[in-house]
Design an enzyme around this catalytic site. Structure first.
Site, mmCIF file in Angstrom:
data_model
loop_
_atom_site.group_PDB
_atom_site.id
_atom_site.type_symbol
_atom_site.label_atom_id
_atom_site.label_comp_id
_atom_site.label_asym_id
_atom_site.label_seq_id
_atom_site.Cartn_x
_atom_site.Cartn_y
_atom_site.Cartn_z
ATOM 1 N N ASP A 95 0.860 -1.195 0.000
ATOM 2 C CA ASP A 95 0.000 0.000 0.000
ATOM 3 C C ASP A 95 0.894 1.242 0.000
ATOM 4 O O ASP A 95 2.065 1.166 0.373
ATOM 5 C CB ASP A 95 -0.883 -0.005 1.255
ATOM 6 C CG ASP A 95 -2.085 0.940 1.142
ATOM 7 O OD1 ASP A 95 -2.274 1.558 0.067
ATOM 8 O OD2 ASP A 95 -2.853 1.058 2.129
ATOM 9 N N GLU A 96 0.362 2.384 -0.396
ATOM 10 C CA GLU A 96 1.102 3.666 -0.356
ATOM 11 C C GLU A 96 2.450 3.539 -1.068
ATOM 12 O O GLU A 96 3.485 3.982 -0.560
ATOM 13 C CB GLU A 96 1.321 4.119 1.101
ATOM 14 C CG GLU A 96 0.038 4.247 1.919
ATOM 15 C CD GLU A 96 -0.661 5.592 1.762
ATOM 16 O OE1 GLU A 96 -0.198 6.432 0.959
ATOM 17 O OE2 GLU A 96 -1.690 5.802 2.440
ATOM 18 N N GLN A 112 0.128 11.985 -3.922
ATOM 19 C CA GLN A 112 0.121 11.956 -2.461
ATOM 20 C C GLN A 112 1.483 11.608 -1.874
ATOM 21 O O GLN A 112 1.585 11.209 -0.725
ATOM 22 C CB GLN A 112 -0.908 10.941 -1.956
ATOM 23 C CG GLN A 112 -2.331 11.379 -2.193
ATOM 24 C CD GLN A 112 -3.302 10.425 -1.519
ATOM 25 O OE1 GLN A 112 -3.432 10.401 -0.311
ATOM 26 N NE2 GLN A 112 -3.985 9.627 -2.324
ATOM 27 N N ARG A 171 -8.458 14.340 3.072
ATOM 28 C CA ARG A 171 -8.842 13.535 4.241
ATOM 29 C C ARG A 171 -10.292 13.814 4.612
ATOM 30 O O ARG A 171 -10.898 13.095 5.390
ATOM 31 C CB ARG A 171 -7.979 13.863 5.482
ATOM 32 C CG ARG A 171 -6.477 13.651 5.367
ATOM 33 C CD ARG A 171 -6.116 12.292 4.912
ATOM 34 N NE ARG A 171 -5.925 12.302 3.457
ATOM 35 C CZ ARG A 171 -5.972 11.204 2.702
ATOM 36 N NH1 ARG A 171 -6.207 10.047 3.223
ATOM 37 N NH2 ARG A 171 -5.784 11.279 1.397
#
Ligand code: ATP
Ligand code: MG
Length: 733
Positions: free
Chosen positions: A218-219, A249, A601
């Site tokens: 992930d990420e 991001q 967010r």
């Protein structure tokens, strides 16, 4: 077909059920990347493509790992037993312990945290090399060493372009020597040794490739070069690598993260199936529009449009306030109003900032009003003195060679061991080829052998420490972490030491109890696992589910999370973008992405706060609004934008409006707002009216609401989009 697949849209399903092989999912925030990765694991297991122990899922934080494991349990129950969900660092630490026979340190190595690193470097710079620590500043040296490590430089190959480099290389060499002597590894070492292990031991590599034949990350945009190398090493045999990420991001460049790893992945796995997710389930369209505008999204190869699955939602508010205190007051008032009027629990609201220090005024205001909040940041719990002391004792019990820990607690509680005794012990230990901790063990076993080396006074002070250490060290295998902690507290008299009948003493003792509760959770896994947990704790991990109240955290720490209401504070030049980054275009671009991450967010309400003044050396300084807010002219936002950028406002012909936030009573910030013209209380528009909007074109009013002097209309525009707007921004046709 598993019924949980129906909880996904078609693109998400395609990603989850892609045939085993390399898969790259690139998509914007809130599009379900983390969800897709989780369901992919479930699918691999449920379809029989993988057994649980053949899966390694890598998350950015321990908290994310726990949540993913819980979600998988909910989907599959016991069928997930044996699965590894972990951060890169935790995975490497475990692997290095298991394979320590191939490595130049033992399985009982301890992870040096930032504090240990700093203390060690300070010792080397000031004491050993007698340098000026204003010239060789500890944080600068620390990051130079970290950078060198990640670029694969040893102290010998450290690039030397100046005299300063020579000196830093010398510090680096000493630093490594100290770590090795104390059986310590720093965070970079964990990754580097794992890579070396897999590179240099083909048999080990093959074993791990076969074991973790399904690798998911992930990420991915925030992986660094070494982490990327790990993915290559583990994934190259079976090529069942599933990564998800979003270039926009990427916010950890300063820690070596490189979003180009997403492109590298495409190059290294040309057969990768590339999947885009285009629907955002998290935020309203208004919030997404603001996010896109901040990023100036140009059509790019990897970016397709992100559509909100949800409606347009309430407008995004730009709010100018007098200073940080007014900012805090606005937040508190608005939070209370939203909680009362909209029933939004404080738990789902967050205040985000660029630097940790910005939390102070907000905390003070919340305390003053008695509003509950939770502050995210490793400092809060693990930074406390009593916790660090007890963790140091635990580390020593496990690894007596740990010099940093010994130095911390050898005189805690005070037992007349001053710097001179400590120096003598170190010196005499070195003369015998022992670490100071081993010397203490030896001294406890054969005190007679030390009478010539140390003064009677020193010996008398050191002997009981050696005895304690010995008693703990012998029982490492036998006592659970909690039992060991109890033993340490009893032997050292730690309770009497901290519980000094003051309120602070009680609070400290409560923290000790909290540490014990945590230790109890590690009953089965043992002391090594517990120490690892404590060492690898990240900011987000201090965010505990059961606590209540507003969440206060840095934007960096908010990565991957979501909240119904988000207040972004301190949006001024110098803070966001941060002063440090203004000169460097790459750093500046990262600050812009940081704001983008913060904005995305938010699920329902977003407030962008801009103070006019900041406290500076002795007075108030006028500050400029953040340049990143420039593209947010109405109708993208409501409130004070025209006042922040009067030149742009004139060019665009957008007038000054009364702050939309007037709907939330903001007492303290009112001082900052200029008197605004009263607006009619009766609605100007009615449902069914045809209106035109400068940006969205023609539409029909669906609903009108008047609230605290603002007229808000819901309009369906010709392209089908439904938006909530201030009535002033549309014109009746
Ligand atoms: P980020 O880039 O911020 O990490 P992300 O792409 O990982 O975001 P998720 O956190 O997985 O996004 O999902 C965002 C929110 O949308 C979560 O609350 C998730 O449960 C929800 N969600 C995602 N996909 C769906 C779906 N198909 N149906 C309903 N809710 C969904
Ligand atoms: Mg995510």
């Amino acid at each position: 077909m598993h019924d949980w697949l129906l909880e996904l849209n078609a693109q998400q399903q395609a990603a989850v059920t892609a045939r085993p092989g390399p898969v790259l999912v690139m998509a914007g925030p809130g599009s379900g990347k983390t969800r897709v990765l989780t369901y992919r694991v479930a699918w691999l297991l449920a379809e029989g493509h993988a057994r649980p122990w053949n899966v390694l899922a890598v998350t950015f934080t321990n908290k994310a790992a726990r949540e993913m494991a819980e979600r998988l349990d909910a989907l599959l129950g016991t069928r997930t037993r044996g699965l590894t969900v972990s951060t890169f660092h935790a995975f490497c630490a475990r692997t290095l312990r298991r394979e320590a026979q191939f490595l130049p340190f033992t399985a009982s190595f301890v992870i040096a945290d930032e504090d240990d690193q700093r203390r060690l470097l300070r010792h080397i710079i000031r004491q050993e090399l007698q340098l000026d620590d204003k010239v060789y500043r500890v944080p600068a040296v620390r990051s130079a060493i970290s950078r060198a490590k990640n670029e694969g430089h040893t102290p010998e190959t450290f690039p030397r372009a100046s005299y300063r480099d020579e000196v830093v290389a010398k510090i680096y060499a000493r630093y490594q020597q100290h770590l090795a002597e104390a059986n310590l590894l720093d965070f970079d070492d964990l990754l580097l040794w794992a890579v070396r292990l897999f590179e240099e031991q083909p048999e080990v590599r093959a074993r791990y490739q076969d074991l973790f034949r399904h690798l998911l990350v992930d990420e991915f945009q925030d992986t660094n070069a070494i982490q990327y190398r790990l993915v290559q090493l583990l994934g190259q045999a079976h090529r069942q690598v599933f990564v998800v990420g979003d270039m926009d991001q990427s916010i950890y460049r300063w820690r070596g993260a490189d979003y180009r790893n997403l492109q590298r992945f495409e190059a290294d796995f040309p057969d990768a199936e590339v999947i885009y997710l285009e629907e955002n389930y998290r935020s309203t369209q208004n919030i997404l529009d603001v996010a896109m505008a901040v990023l100036h999204v140009q059509p790019r190869r990897h970016r397709k449009n992100l559509r909100a699955r949800r409606g347009s939602g309430p407008p995004v508010v730009v709010k100018q306030v007098f200073n940080e205190e007014a900012e805090a007051a606005f937040i508190a008032q608005t939070a209370v109003t939203l909680a009362r009027q909209r029933g939004i629990p404080l738990d789902s609201m967050a205040v985000m900032y660029r630097t940790n220090a910005q939390s102070r005024p907000v905390e003070e205001e919340l305390l003053r009003l008695g509003l509950p909040y939770r502050l995210v940041g490793a400092q809060r719990f693990y930074g406390r003195r009593e916790i660090k002391d007890l963790v140091a004792f635990l580390r020593l019990a496990f690894n007596p060679d740990d010099v940093a820990s010994l130095e911390r607690v050898i005189n805690v509680p005070p037992r007349s061991i001053g710097p001179r005794t400590w120096a003598a012990l170190r010196e005499q230990a070195a003369a015998r080829g022992l670490s100071p901790g081993r010397a203490l063990l030896d001294l406890a076993a054969h005190p007679e052998a030390w009478t010539a080396a140390l003064s009677r006074r020193a010996l008398k002070a050191l002997f009981p420490v050696g005895e304690m250490l010995q008693a703990w060290h012998w029982r490492v295998g036998e006592l659970s972490p909690a039992q060991m902690l109890d033993r340490i507290v009893a032997d050292t008299g730690y309770e009497a030491f901290v519980r000094d009948r003051t309120e602070e003493g009680e609070a400290r003792w409560e923290n000790v109890q909290e540490l014990r509760r945590l230790a109890v959770e590690y009953e089965d896994q043992g002391l090594a696992a517990f120490l690892e947990r404590v060492a690898l704790v990240s900011d987000q991990d201090t965010l505990q589910g059961q606590e209540q109240g507003l969440t206060l955290l840095t934007i960096h720490a908010a990565k991957g999370l979501e909240f119904r209401v988000v207040f972004l504070v301190g949006l001024v030049e110098g803070l966001l973008p941060h002063n440090r980054s203004i000169e460097d275009p790459d750093a500046l671009a990262e600050e812009q992405r940081l704001l983008y991450v913060g904005i995305t967010r938010a699920r329902d309400y977003l407030f962008l706060l801009v103070p006019q003044y900041r406290l500076a050396y002795g007075g108030l300084d006028i500050v400029e609004p953040s340049r990143f807010l420039e593209p947010l002219a109405p109708p993208l936002t409501e409130g004070d934008w025209p006042r922040l950028f009067p030149h742009l406002a004139r060019q665009l012909g957008v007038g000054e409006r009364r702050s939309a936030s007037g709907r939330a009573p903001a007492r303290a910030s009112r001082a900052a707002s200029r008197p605004a013209p009263r607006r009619p209380r009766r609605a100007r528009l009615r449902s069914g009216d045809r209106v035109i909007h400068p940006r969205w074109g023609e539409g029909v009013v669906l609903q009108v609401e008047v609230s605290a002097g603002d007229e808000i209309v819901e309009v369906r525009f010709e392209d089908g989009a439904v938006k909530m707007l201030l009535a002033d921004f549309v014109q009746k046709l």
